[in-house]
Scaffold this motif. Sequence first.
Motif, PDB file in Angstrom:
ATOM      1  N   LEU A 141       0.832  -1.202   0.000  1.00  0.00           N
ATOM      2  CA  LEU A 141       0.000   0.000   0.000  1.00  0.00           C
ATOM      3  C   LEU A 141       0.865   1.250   0.000  1.00  0.00           C
ATOM      4  N   SER A 142       2.000   1.173   0.681  1.00  0.00           N
ATOM      5  CA  SER A 142       2.906   2.328   0.691  1.00  0.00           C
ATOM      6  C   SER A 142       3.561   2.548  -0.674  1.00  0.00           C
ATOM      7  N   ASN A 143       3.523   1.513  -1.524  1.00  0.00           N
ATOM      8  CA  ASN A 143       4.115   1.618  -2.877  1.00  0.00           C
ATOM      9  C   ASN A 143       3.039   1.612  -3.964  1.00  0.00           C
ATOM     10  N   TRP A 144       1.860   2.105  -3.607  1.00  0.00           N
ATOM     11  CA  TRP A 144       0.742   2.029  -4.569  1.00  0.00           C
ATOM     12  C   TRP A 144       1.000   2.841  -5.836  1.00  0.00           C
ATOM     13  N   LYS A 145       1.784   3.897  -5.709  1.00  0.00           N
ATOM     14  CA  LYS A 145       2.051   4.721  -6.892  1.00  0.00           C
ATOM     15  C   LYS A 145       2.872   3.948  -7.925  1.00  0.00           C
ATOM     16  N   VAL A 146       3.841   3.191  -7.430  1.00  0.00           N
ATOM     17  CA  VAL A 146       4.671   2.391  -8.356  1.00  0.00           C
ATOM     18  C   VAL A 146       3.830   1.315  -9.034  1.00  0.00           C
ATOM     19  N   ILE A 147       2.993   0.640  -8.235  1.00  0.00           N
ATOM     20  CA  ILE A 147       2.149  -0.424  -8.797  1.00  0.00           C
ATOM     21  C   ILE A 147       1.160   0.149  -9.789  1.00  0.00           C
ATOM     22  N   ILE A 149      -6.302  -6.715 -19.014  1.00  0.00           N
ATOM     23  CA  ILE A 149      -5.428  -7.870 -18.740  1.00  0.00           C
ATOM     24  C   ILE A 149      -3.968  -7.438 -18.665  1.00  0.00           C
ATOM     25  N   GLY A 150      -3.559  -6.566 -19.593  1.00  0.00           N
ATOM     26  CA  GLY A 150      -2.176  -6.084 -19.573  1.00  0.00           C
ATOM     27  C   GLY A 150      -1.852  -5.324 -18.313  1.00  0.00           C
ATOM     28  N   GLY A 151      -2.774  -4.439 -17.886  1.00  0.00           N
ATOM     29  CA  GLY A 151      -2.544  -3.678 -16.673  1.00  0.00           C
ATOM     30  C   GLY A 151      -2.513  -4.565 -15.438  1.00  0.00           C
ATOM     31  N   ALA A 152      -3.471  -5.500 -15.348  1.00  0.00           N
ATOM     32  CA  ALA A 152      -3.515  -6.389 -14.178  1.00  0.00           C
ATOM     33  C   ALA A 152      -2.283  -7.275 -14.114  1.00  0.00           C
ATOM     34  N   LEU A 153      -1.833  -7.763 -15.266  1.00  0.00           N
ATOM     35  CA  LEU A 153      -0.681  -8.663 -15.282  1.00  0.00           C
ATOM     36  C   LEU A 153       0.596  -7.939 -14.849  1.00  0.00           C
ATOM     37  N   LEU A 154       0.832  -6.776 -15.449  1.00  0.00           N
ATOM     38  CA  LEU A 154       2.064  -6.062 -15.093  1.00  0.00           C
ATOM     39  C   LEU A 154       1.999  -5.531 -13.667  1.00  0.00           C
ATOM     40  N   GLY A 155       0.802  -5.116 -13.217  1.00  0.00           N
ATOM     41  CA  GLY A 155       0.661  -4.685 -11.834  1.00  0.00           C
ATOM     42  C   GLY A 155       0.939  -5.824 -10.861  1.00  0.00           C
ATOM     43  N   PHE A 156       0.444  -7.002 -11.166  1.00  0.00           N
ATOM     44  CA  PHE A 156       0.680  -8.170 -10.320  1.00  0.00           C
ATOM     45  C   PHE A 156       2.161  -8.529 -10.275  1.00  0.00           C
ATOM     46  N   PHE A 179       7.417  -8.488  -7.473  1.00  0.00           N
ATOM     47  CA  PHE A 179       8.812  -8.037  -7.429  1.00  0.00           C
ATOM     48  C   PHE A 179       9.098  -7.229  -6.168  1.00  0.00           C
ATOM     49  N   LEU A 180       8.173  -6.334  -5.799  1.00  0.00           N
ATOM     50  CA  LEU A 180       8.367  -5.528  -4.596  1.00  0.00           C
ATOM     51  C   LEU A 180       8.397  -6.389  -3.340  1.00  0.00           C
ATOM     52  N   LEU A 181       7.486  -7.357  -3.282  1.00  0.00           N
ATOM     53  CA  LEU A 181       7.478  -8.249  -2.124  1.00  0.00           C
ATOM     54  C   LEU A 181       8.765  -9.065  -2.038  1.00  0.00           C
ATOM     55  N   MET A 182       9.250  -9.522  -3.169  1.00  0.00           N
ATOM     56  CA  MET A 182      10.486 -10.294  -3.178  1.00  0.00           C
ATOM     57  C   MET A 182      11.661  -9.444  -2.715  1.00  0.00           C
TER      58      MET A 182
END
Length: 360
Positions: free
Chosen positions: A35-41, A338-345, A350-353
């Motif tokens: 949530l703190s990185n919502w802008k990046v996502i 689909i493109g937005g959801a896939l790249l956002g996911f 990546f951020l969690l990792m």
Amino acid sequence: MGLNTNTTNVPPSSSGEISLKDMILKVKEWYSYLLSNWKVILLMGIIGGSLGFTYVYFKKPTYTASCTFVLDEGKTGGGLGQYAGLAAIAGISIGGGANDGLFQGDNLLELYKSRRMLQKTLLSYGTFDGRRDLLINRYIQINRMREVWAKRPSLKGLRFDIPPEKFSRAHDSIVRSIVSDINRSYLTVAKPDKKLSIIKVDVRSDDEQFAKNFNDAVVVNVNGFYIETKTKKQQGTIQILRRQADSVRAVLNTSIGGTASSIDANPNPNMAMQMLRVPSQRKQIDVQANTAIYAEVVKSLEMTKISALQDAPLIQVIDNAVYPLEKASFGKLKGAVIGGALLGFLTACFLLMRYFLKSL
């Protein structure tokens, strides 16, 4: 921009295992971090949506040409068996019928995917934009293969409107690669219902005319080869019987002529001289024997023709491919979502990792 990793002061369980409470707290921690990185996502989601929209916008729709037909195998064996004795008089073994295991069951489906049938189809002519051309030339055109060949002098002027027996190694190599691609990406042959004898042939392509012409040609070529092969044995038997009948008929005509000549040579034989009648009697016996043989051979020929008609497989087309073909296209909005959801996911993963590796 990330959270302080020291906020998790949950004591570990005595057993060393993560408790349910620990897991819930950890999930909340990850959620807070994302949530703190919502802008990046969000930014990556917008980029992914734009890429998905662009891909769908420039991607050509896929056309599917479908043909369904019903296959009747005809009688299996038995048809010629009851007449085999008739042909034995002529010294011919008719055999056990047309369906001696050739292309039984799903073998016909595999025949559609064979290199021989697909090559024959590719070298067939179709109608494109009002003019006739080879299907393989159309395939090369829609896949822009000649643009690649222009850099290779050996392939630059390659032509396929020559007899296959004159093909070079380059011809064979290209045909083999095209056949492999068609099997993988263009052609689908299946039985919609395993309990029925209905077969469906689908050809998918982003070129509507190629899909239609290829579907028509492959169905004609494969079904024609199938029927020809299934009836080849009986057709050969019919030809042998026909030649045998013509041969016996010629001998019979000669015997009839010989009998007439013998009678003409001694029209009024002396009854006391029986030897004078022997030549004509021999000729008459030859005529009677040849007449009996000829009758049996003709009977066998006609019976074989009837049996061939009964045993011949019947292929009846139910639905042909017709214009306009079924068109499958991806919606622009759907592609963007689909493109937005896939790249956002993927960005979230990546951020969690990265956060997990830093915490270690």
